[in-house]
Motif scaffolding. Structure first.
Motif, PDB file in Angstrom:
ATOM      1  N   LEU A 119      81.820  -7.244  31.478  1.00 28.84           N
ATOM      2  CA  LEU A 119      81.905  -6.973  29.989  1.00 28.84           C
ATOM      3  C   LEU A 119      80.740  -7.645  29.272  1.00 28.84           C
ATOM      4  N   THR A 120      80.348  -8.816  29.415  1.00 29.42           N
ATOM      5  CA  THR A 120      79.288  -9.293  28.595  1.00 29.42           C
ATOM      6  C   THR A 120      78.025  -8.529  29.063  1.00 29.42           C
ATOM      7  N   GLY A 121      77.917  -8.132  30.224  1.00 31.75           N
ATOM      8  CA  GLY A 121      76.626  -7.455  30.553  1.00 31.75           C
ATOM      9  C   GLY A 121      76.685  -6.166  30.044  1.00 31.75           C
ATOM     10  N   TYR A 122      77.652  -5.241  30.078  1.00 29.67           N
ATOM     11  CA  TYR A 122      77.966  -4.063  29.425  1.00 29.67           C
ATOM     12  C   TYR A 122      77.613  -4.065  28.104  1.00 29.67           C
ATOM     13  N   LEU A 123      78.174  -5.181  27.187  1.00 25.58           N
ATOM     14  CA  LEU A 123      78.045  -5.270  25.783  1.00 25.58           C
ATOM     15  C   LEU A 123      76.317  -5.652  25.591  1.00 25.58           C
ATOM     16  N   GLY A 124      76.136  -6.536  26.301  1.00 24.74           N
ATOM     17  CA  GLY A 124      74.469  -6.969  25.965  1.00 24.74           C
ATOM     18  C   GLY A 124      73.766  -5.666  26.202  1.00 24.74           C
ATOM     19  N   SER A 125      73.695  -4.808  27.441  1.00 24.27           N
ATOM     20  CA  SER A 125      73.114  -3.548  27.281  1.00 24.27           C
ATOM     21  C   SER A 125      73.504  -2.612  26.310  1.00 24.27           C
ATOM     22  N   SER A 126      74.719  -2.777  25.705  1.00 23.25           N
ATOM     23  CA  SER A 126      74.775  -1.695  24.569  1.00 23.25           C
ATOM     24  C   SER A 126      74.113  -2.150  23.450  1.00 23.25           C
ATOM     25  N   PHE A 127      73.478  -3.195  23.267  1.00 16.66           N
ATOM     26  CA  PHE A 127      72.673  -3.652  22.102  1.00 16.66           C
ATOM     27  C   PHE A 127      71.223  -3.562  22.416  1.00 16.66           C
ATOM     28  N   ASN A 128      70.950  -2.925  23.454  1.00 17.00           N
ATOM     29  CA  ASN A 128      69.482  -2.357  23.533  1.00 17.00           C
ATOM     30  C   ASN A 128      69.233  -1.052  23.718  1.00 17.00           C
ATOM     31  N   LYS A 129      68.000  -0.300  23.779  1.00 15.20           N
ATOM     32  CA  LYS A 129      67.549   0.764  23.684  1.00 15.20           C
ATOM     33  C   LYS A 129      67.681   1.641  24.884  1.00 15.20           C
ATOM     34  N   TYR A 130      68.063   0.917  26.104  1.00 16.94           N
ATOM     35  CA  TYR A 130      68.193   1.336  27.302  1.00 16.94           C
ATOM     36  C   TYR A 130      69.748   1.828  27.541  1.00 16.94           C
ATOM     37  N   GLY A 131      70.793   0.735  27.171  1.00 11.33           N
ATOM     38  CA  GLY A 131      72.119   1.181  27.531  1.00 11.33           C
ATOM     39  C   GLY A 131      72.342   1.004  29.094  1.00 11.33           C
ATOM     40  N   THR A 132      73.598   1.523  29.389  1.00 13.53           N
ATOM     41  CA  THR A 132      73.964   1.274  30.825  1.00 13.53           C
ATOM     42  C   THR A 132      74.130   2.495  31.595  1.00 13.53           C
ATOM     43  N   LYS A 133      73.628   2.543  32.766  1.00 17.68           N
ATOM     44  CA  LYS A 133      74.014   3.905  33.496  1.00 17.68           C
ATOM     45  C   LYS A 133      74.995   3.444  34.525  1.00 17.68           C
ATOM     46  N   PHE A 134      76.049   4.273  34.876  1.00 17.46           N
ATOM     47  CA  PHE A 134      76.901   3.822  35.968  1.00 17.46           C
ATOM     48  C   PHE A 134      76.686   4.831  37.010  1.00 17.46           C
ATOM     49  N   TRP A 135      75.958   4.477  37.935  1.00 16.56           N
ATOM     50  CA  TRP A 135      75.322   5.216  39.303  1.00 16.56           C
ATOM     51  C   TRP A 135      74.793   6.517  38.664  1.00 16.56           C
ATOM     52  N   HIS A 157      76.719 -13.904  29.560  1.00 19.22           N
ATOM     53  CA  HIS A 157      76.814 -13.213  30.896  1.00 19.22           C
ATOM     54  C   HIS A 157      76.111 -14.177  32.085  1.00 19.22           C
ATOM     55  N   GLY A 158      74.931 -14.877  31.780  1.00 15.55           N
ATOM     56  CA  GLY A 158      74.207 -16.035  32.594  1.00 15.55           C
ATOM     57  C   GLY A 158      75.177 -17.025  32.668  1.00 15.55           C
ATOM     58  N   VAL A 159      75.597 -17.486  31.663  1.00 17.87           N
ATOM     59  CA  VAL A 159      76.606 -18.846  31.906  1.00 17.87           C
ATOM     60  C   VAL A 159      77.912 -18.397  32.769  1.00 17.87           C
ATOM     61  N   ILE A 160      78.419 -17.140  32.565  1.00 10.59           N
ATOM     62  CA  ILE A 160      79.357 -16.834  33.267  1.00 10.59           C
ATOM     63  C   ILE A 160      79.148 -16.734  34.846  1.00 10.59           C
ATOM     64  N   ALA A 161      77.960 -16.120  34.965  1.00  7.23           N
ATOM     65  CA  ALA A 161      77.536 -15.981  36.263  1.00  7.23           C
ATOM     66  C   ALA A 161      77.573 -17.592  37.057  1.00  7.23           C
ATOM     67  N   TRP A 162      76.976 -18.413  36.348  1.00  5.10           N
ATOM     68  CA  TRP A 162      76.905 -19.750  37.066  1.00  5.10           C
ATOM     69  C   TRP A 162      78.342 -20.246  37.329  1.00  5.10           C
ATOM     70  N   VAL A 163      79.076 -20.388  36.260  1.00  3.71           N
ATOM     71  CA  VAL A 163      80.607 -20.810  36.446  1.00  3.71           C
ATOM     72  C   VAL A 163      81.193 -20.032  37.647  1.00  3.71           C
ATOM     73  N   LEU A 164      80.901 -18.540  37.581  1.00  3.26           N
ATOM     74  CA  LEU A 164      81.575 -17.850  38.820  1.00  3.26           C
ATOM     75  C   LEU A 164      81.215 -18.278  40.082  1.00  3.26           C
ATOM     76  N   ILE A 165      79.795 -18.513  40.241  1.00  2.00           N
ATOM     77  CA  ILE A 165      79.157 -19.062  41.368  1.00  2.00           C
ATOM     78  C   ILE A 165      79.967 -20.261  41.924  1.00  2.00           C
ATOM     79  N   ALA A 166      80.186 -21.065  40.807  1.00  2.00           N
ATOM     80  CA  ALA A 166      80.912 -22.428  41.221  1.00  2.00           C
ATOM     81  C   ALA A 166      82.096 -22.158  41.651  1.00  2.00           C
ATOM     82  N   LEU A 167      83.021 -21.321  40.851  1.00  2.00           N
ATOM     83  CA  LEU A 167      84.424 -21.123  41.107  1.00  2.00           C
ATOM     84  C   LEU A 167      84.472 -20.454  42.692  1.00  2.00           C
TER      85      LEU A 167
END
Length: 192
Positions: A119-135, A157-167
């Motif tokens: 969700l944070t990755g998608y929302l971050g991509s929503s606030f740039n000119k490129y957006g998100t393409k799903f396949w 998104h980056g913080v959650i990535a490191w927390v997820l790796i630890a989990l």
């Protein structure tokens, strides 16, 4: 001598029935391992792509692959949550209260991370000119090109990535402890 049991009497389940009730349902097992493989790939690609210099011709391909894989994980996790609600989960083997609390907390945080990260990755991509393409299919953008909001979501998104790796490492270590030290059959519950 009558060996028939009365209708209300309890009887010891045979080994096969007992083992089956201690395992996760097959759809949950398949989803668990599919999501695990996707997350490992997604984290690997994510860590690789942040080190790529700007302007590399294939960088956008790597980024779009990462985004598509992340959205796939998000959908698989939603399906897994629904399947788990339908099938439930087998009871934990006997263990101390602190271990039960650690297992429940880790599992809950894993679910939160698996939902929050895409969700944070998608929302971050929503606030740039490129957006998100799903396949290859463009997904809706929820905002304008806004560097501050984009940076806030990508930082989360980056913080959650490191927390997820630890989990994930904690989850793996717990499974190995139960398998090799406790030998309580916990790992077999999520095996085919």
């Amino acid at each position: 001598m009558n060996t028939a049991q009365s209708p209300g009497a309890t009887r010891e389940p045979d080994e096969r029935t007992s083992a089956d009730t201690q395992r996760f349902a097959r759809p949950l097992v398949v989803l668990h391992w599919l999501i695990a493989l996707c997350i490992i790939a997604m984290l690997g690609v994510g860590l690789y792509m942040v080190g790529l210099p700007k302007g590399l011709p294939f960088k956008s391909t790597v980024i779009n692959f990462h985004k598509s894989l992340g959205m796939t994980v998000f959908l698989l996790v939603l399906i897994r949550i629904m399947v788990r609600m339908a099938y439930g989960r087998p009871p934990l083997p006997p263990m101390g209260a602190w271990q039960r609390a650690a297992a429940s907390t880790t599992q809950a945080l894993l679910y939160v991370g698996m939902v929050a990260m895409p969700l944070t990755g998608y929302l971050g991509s929503s606030f740039n000119k490129y957006g998100t393409k799903f396949w290859g299919l463009p997904l809706p953008q929820w905002g304008r090109d806004d560097p501050q909001l984009r940076e806030a979501f990508f930082t989360a998104h980056g913080v959650i990535a490191w927390v997820l790796i630890a989990l994930i490492l904690l989850h793996f270590a717990g499974a190995m402890k139960h398998h090799f030290i406790d030998r309580d059959g916990l790992l077999r519950r999520m095996w085919t």
